[in-house]
Each structure stands twice: as C-alpha cells, then as structure tokens.
Write an enzyme that holds these catalytic residues in place. Structure first.
Site, short mmCIF file in Angstrom:
data_model
loop_
_atom_site.label_atom_id
_atom_site.label_comp_id
_atom_site.label_asym_id
_atom_site.label_seq_id
_atom_site.Cartn_x
_atom_site.Cartn_y
_atom_site.Cartn_z
N HIS A 149 1.04 5.22 1.30
CA HIS A 149 0.11 6.18 2.25
C HIS A 149 0.81 7.60 2.02
O HIS A 149 2.24 7.45 2.13
CB HIS A 149 0.28 5.33 3.61
N ASN B 19 0.86 -1.06 0.13
CA ASN B 19 0.22 0.16 -0.04
C ASN B 19 1.04 1.12 0.17
O ASN B 19 2.13 1.35 0.61
CB ASN B 19 -0.90 -0.04 1.13
C1 GRF Z 1 -2.88 9.07 -2.41
O1 GRF Z 1 -2.31 10.20 -1.73
C2 GRF Z 1 -2.89 7.84 -1.40
O2 GRF Z 1 -1.74 7.43 -0.87
C3 GRF Z 1 -4.16 8.09 -0.77
O3 GRF Z 1 -4.98 8.75 -1.73
C4 GRF Z 1 -4.14 9.35 -2.66
C5 GRF Z 1 -4.62 8.71 -4.02
O4 GRF Z 1 -4.62 9.53 -5.03
N1 GRF Z 1 -4.75 7.13 0.07
P1 GRF Z 1 -5.16 9.33 -6.56
O5 GRF Z 1 -6.36 8.98 -6.55
O6 GRF Z 1 -3.99 8.15 -7.08
O7 GRF Z 1 -4.84 10.46 -7.38
#
Ligand code: GRF
Length: 194
Positions: A110, A108
């Site tokens: 984060h 994942n």
């Molecule tokens: C990222 O910052 C991810 O870590 C978080 O949501 C965001 C996703 O961005 N949980 P996207 O949908 O890929 O633009």
C-alpha cells in the site's frame, strides 16, 4: 531428474495486479531460489498482464461480474489451481471477497503508512492532508480495506512542490524494494490464513 537432485524453487507466489505493473516487474526480476512466480492474475487486461506474458508466466484475467459472488468464486478457483503458498496483491485494485481471504495467505503493498490513508487514493489523501512524511506498508490482507496486520514499512519524505505523480513515483521506488524483501523473507507456513 530424481528426487535427490531436484531443486527447490522456494515459495510459490501468485501476484494479483490491475495496472502498470512496475511492482510486478520488480518482483519478477528479483525471483531466485527464495521464490518463484507460478501465476499472475488480473481483473482486466492491463500493462501488468502484458509484462507477465512477455516473460512466459501463466497469466489469467478474471473480469468483474455483475454478480459479485460469481467473480469471488472465479478468483478463488483461478488462484487455487495455481496452488500458491503466498498471494501478493501488488497494485490490485479490487476488494477480495471473504472466502478468498480465508483460502490463501495474502499480503498487500500500500502506498502510505497505514493505518493512515487507507483506500484507493492514499497518495492524494496524504498530500491533501499535508503530512510531511508518508511511505509504504506491506501488510497481511484480511476482510477489511487495508486493515490487516502490518509486516513492514518504509517512510518517504514529502518534498515542497510534490504532485501526486511525483510523490507516488518516489513511494513506488521504496515499494518495489520492500515487497521483494518481504517475499524473500517469507517463511513457508508464516502468516497462516484463518
Ligand atoms: C502501487 O503504488 C500500489 O501500492 C498501488 O498501485 C501502485 C501500483 O503500481 N495500489 P504498478 O501498477 O505496480 O506500477
């Protein structure tokens, strides 16, 4: 094509998404002989799924059910039929069930430096706390929320006047590079699920 001329497509990757999909876009754009994306799975219709469809990548929506166990099973069955060697949660906003976690090798990304600021509001929480440096973490997924072993991290400086949006955008620039780097360096059989 016979076996002597067949080409290896590297690690077979399934990406889990729920939102805008800019991380997915970066992962799709960087796919080369190191890895290929065999499917994209979401819990809802979202721009990320549209991005996958636009590139002709097999895409699946597994909507949340009233009975959580039914959803867990649907998720597991959907991903299992794609036979991934690595599952990448990239902006997927649901907690994965125990059986799913133990069925696949999952990482994942984060938007904070774990173990600080786990959960769905990591960027907001880091700003509210007043830390001067935050960043992004790629980690293995276990049964907890953002608790699995850390694989890689990058720091991002918080600037005066940063809002949640401005900070998140700068973090996501680093997230995109880091998740691609980790997937490319993934060795088959590494991070074996338990
Ligand atoms: C990222 O910052 C991810 O870590 C978080 O949501 C965001 C996703 O961005 N949980 P996207 O949908 O890929 O633009």
């Amino acid at each position: 094509m016979n076996s002597s001329t067949s080409v290896s497509h590297g690690t077979k990757v399934v990406v889990l998404v729920s939102g805008t999909g800019t991380l997915l876009q970066a992962i799709m754009a960087a796919a080369d002989e190191a890895y290929s994306i065999v499917g994209v799975v979401s819990d809802k219709d979202c721009p990320a799924i549209e991005r996958a469809r636009a590139l002709g990548i097999p895409s699946f929506i597994v909507p949340m059910q009233e009975d959580r166990a039914v959803w867990d099973k649907n998720m597991k069955d959907t991903v299992a039929q794609l036979e991934p060697e690595l599952v990448v949660s990239a902006g997927f906003m649901r907690i994965l069930g125990a059986e799913f976690v133990h069925s696949f090798t999952i990482i994942n990304t984060h938007p904070a430096l774990l173990p600080s600021f786990p959960g769905a509001h990591a960027v907001r929480d880091a700003l509210a706390y007043g830390v001067k440096i935050t960043g992004t973490t790629v980690h293995r997924v276990d049964e907890g929320v953002d608790t699995g072993p850390i694989i890689a991290q990058r720091a991002v400086q918080i600037e005066p006047g940063d809002t949640e949006e401005s900070l998140h955008e700068r973090i996501k620039i680093q997230e995109r590079e880091l998740i691609v780097e980790v997937i490319k360096n993934f060795e088959k059989g590494e991070y074996e699920h338990s």
